[in-house]
Write an enzyme that holds these catalytic residues in place. Structure first.
Site, PDB file in Angstrom:
ATOM      1  N   ASN A  15      20.382  -1.712 -36.161  1.00  0.00           N
ATOM      2  CA  ASN A  15      20.006  -0.375 -35.712  1.00  0.00           C
ATOM      3  C   ASN A  15      21.273   0.456 -35.467  1.00  0.00           C
ATOM      4  O   ASN A  15      22.052   0.174 -34.560  1.00  0.00           O
ATOM      5  CB  ASN A  15      19.173  -0.552 -34.431  1.00  0.00           C
ATOM      6  N   LYS A  18      21.880   1.861 -32.007  1.00  0.00           N
ATOM      7  CA  LYS A  18      22.323   0.833 -31.063  1.00  0.00           C
ATOM      8  C   LYS A  18      23.805   0.521 -31.260  1.00  0.00           C
ATOM      9  O   LYS A  18      24.553   0.378 -30.293  1.00  0.00           O
ATOM     10  CB  LYS A  18      21.524  -0.441 -31.308  1.00  0.00           C
ATOM     11  N   ASP A  73      18.423  -7.106 -26.408  1.00  0.00           N
ATOM     12  CA  ASP A  73      17.002  -6.822 -26.578  1.00  0.00           C
ATOM     13  C   ASP A  73      16.580  -6.057 -25.336  1.00  0.00           C
ATOM     14  O   ASP A  73      16.974  -6.415 -24.227  1.00  0.00           O
ATOM     15  CB  ASP A  73      16.187  -8.107 -26.733  1.00  0.00           C
ATOM     16  N   PHE A 159      16.336   8.931 -26.250  1.00  0.00           N
ATOM     17  CA  PHE A 159      15.514   8.374 -27.329  1.00  0.00           C
ATOM     18  C   PHE A 159      14.381   7.563 -26.711  1.00  0.00           C
ATOM     19  O   PHE A 159      14.284   7.428 -25.484  1.00  0.00           O
ATOM     20  CB  PHE A 159      16.378   7.489 -28.248  1.00  0.00           C
ATOM     21  N   TYR A 161      11.534   5.886 -24.915  1.00  0.00           N
ATOM     22  CA  TYR A 161      10.667   6.260 -23.797  1.00  0.00           C
ATOM     23  C   TYR A 161      11.381   7.137 -22.762  1.00  0.00           C
ATOM     24  O   TYR A 161      10.833   7.382 -21.687  1.00  0.00           O
ATOM     25  CB  TYR A 161      10.122   4.986 -23.124  1.00  0.00           C
ATOM     26  N   ARG A 188      21.325  -0.888 -19.715  1.00  0.00           N
ATOM     27  CA  ARG A 188      22.330  -1.354 -20.680  1.00  0.00           C
ATOM     28  C   ARG A 188      23.702  -1.433 -20.016  1.00  0.00           C
ATOM     29  O   ARG A 188      24.431  -2.415 -20.146  1.00  0.00           O
ATOM     30  CB  ARG A 188      22.352  -0.385 -21.863  1.00  0.00           C
TER      31      ARG A 188
END
Ligand code: IMP
Length: 199
Positions: A15, A18, A73, A159, A161, A188
């Site tokens: 991604n 990410k 994740d 981005f 939610y 994160r």
């Protein structure tokens, strides 16, 4: 093994968004490679927790490349929905990663439960990380940020939610918050803080 600082990693994600976010959280001197550059596609996320899925990805990309891999994740857990969407957070947005669809699904599921928006709908973002070494040792960390679901989506920043998540202690959603602010308090950031010692 852990005492030696890591100089090179393969990121366990395909991604692009990410990759960009994770780069900002790691030291500039680190040599960061991506599976995309090596033409390696992602494994199936068959785990039942964020930690299991981050391990599946980090192990897979380390085995494929023979390098140290770092994978994450993450997702949103809503208490009254039995922690859903949870590990299915990305999947609720469908094949085209359409988060309008995912957010609509959240409100639909809350409506099914006859949830009253006058009460706080408790939730949290979770980020699990795994560093996996070619000698099969691994290290995991997790970061969480508690919050509530807003009565309607607000803000166009961020981005996923972000437009429906109000972090505890704030009156605005992540969608209304500057990235420079969000990225210093979120799940994160907290998970990465715990692995800093390896870099
Ligand atoms: P995965 O970690 O690639 O399986 O997917 C994580 C999914 O969780 C993302 O696609 C988003 O839907 C959601 N998510 C994780 N972190 C955030 C965040 O900081 N803001 C909004 N959504 C997030």
């Amino acid at each position: 093994m852990y005492k030696k600082k890591i100089n090179k990693i393969v990121l366990g994600t395909n991604n692009e968004g990410k990759v960009r976010e994770i780069r900002k959280l790691l030291p500039k001197r680190l040599n960061i490679d991506t599976p995309k550059r090596r033409n390696i596609s992602s494994p199936k996320e068959t785990g039942s927790t964020f930690l299991e899925n981050s391990l599946i990805k980090a192990k897979y990309f380390s085995n494929k490349t023979g390098e140290i891999s770092l994978a994450d994740d993450s997702g949103l857990e809503i208490n009254v929905l039995n922690k859903k969407p949870g590990i299915y957070s990305a999947r609720w947005a469908g094949k085209n990663s359409n988060f309008n669809i995912a957010i609509k699904k959240v409100y639909r599921e809350l409506k099914k439960k006859k949830i009253n928006f006058n009460k706080q709908i408790k939730c949290r973002f979770v980020c699990a990380l795994t560093i996996y070494w070619p000698n099969k040792k691994f290290y995991q960390s997790q970061g969480k940020i508690e919050g509530t679901i807003s009565s309607k989506p607000m803000g166009k920043k961020g981005f996923g939610y972000d437009p429906i998540f109000i972090p505890k202690g704030y009156k605005v959603t992540f969608g209304q918050m500057l990235f420079s602010k969000k990225s210093k308090i979120d799940h994160r950031f907290k998970a990465f803080k715990k692995i800093k010692k390896f870099f």
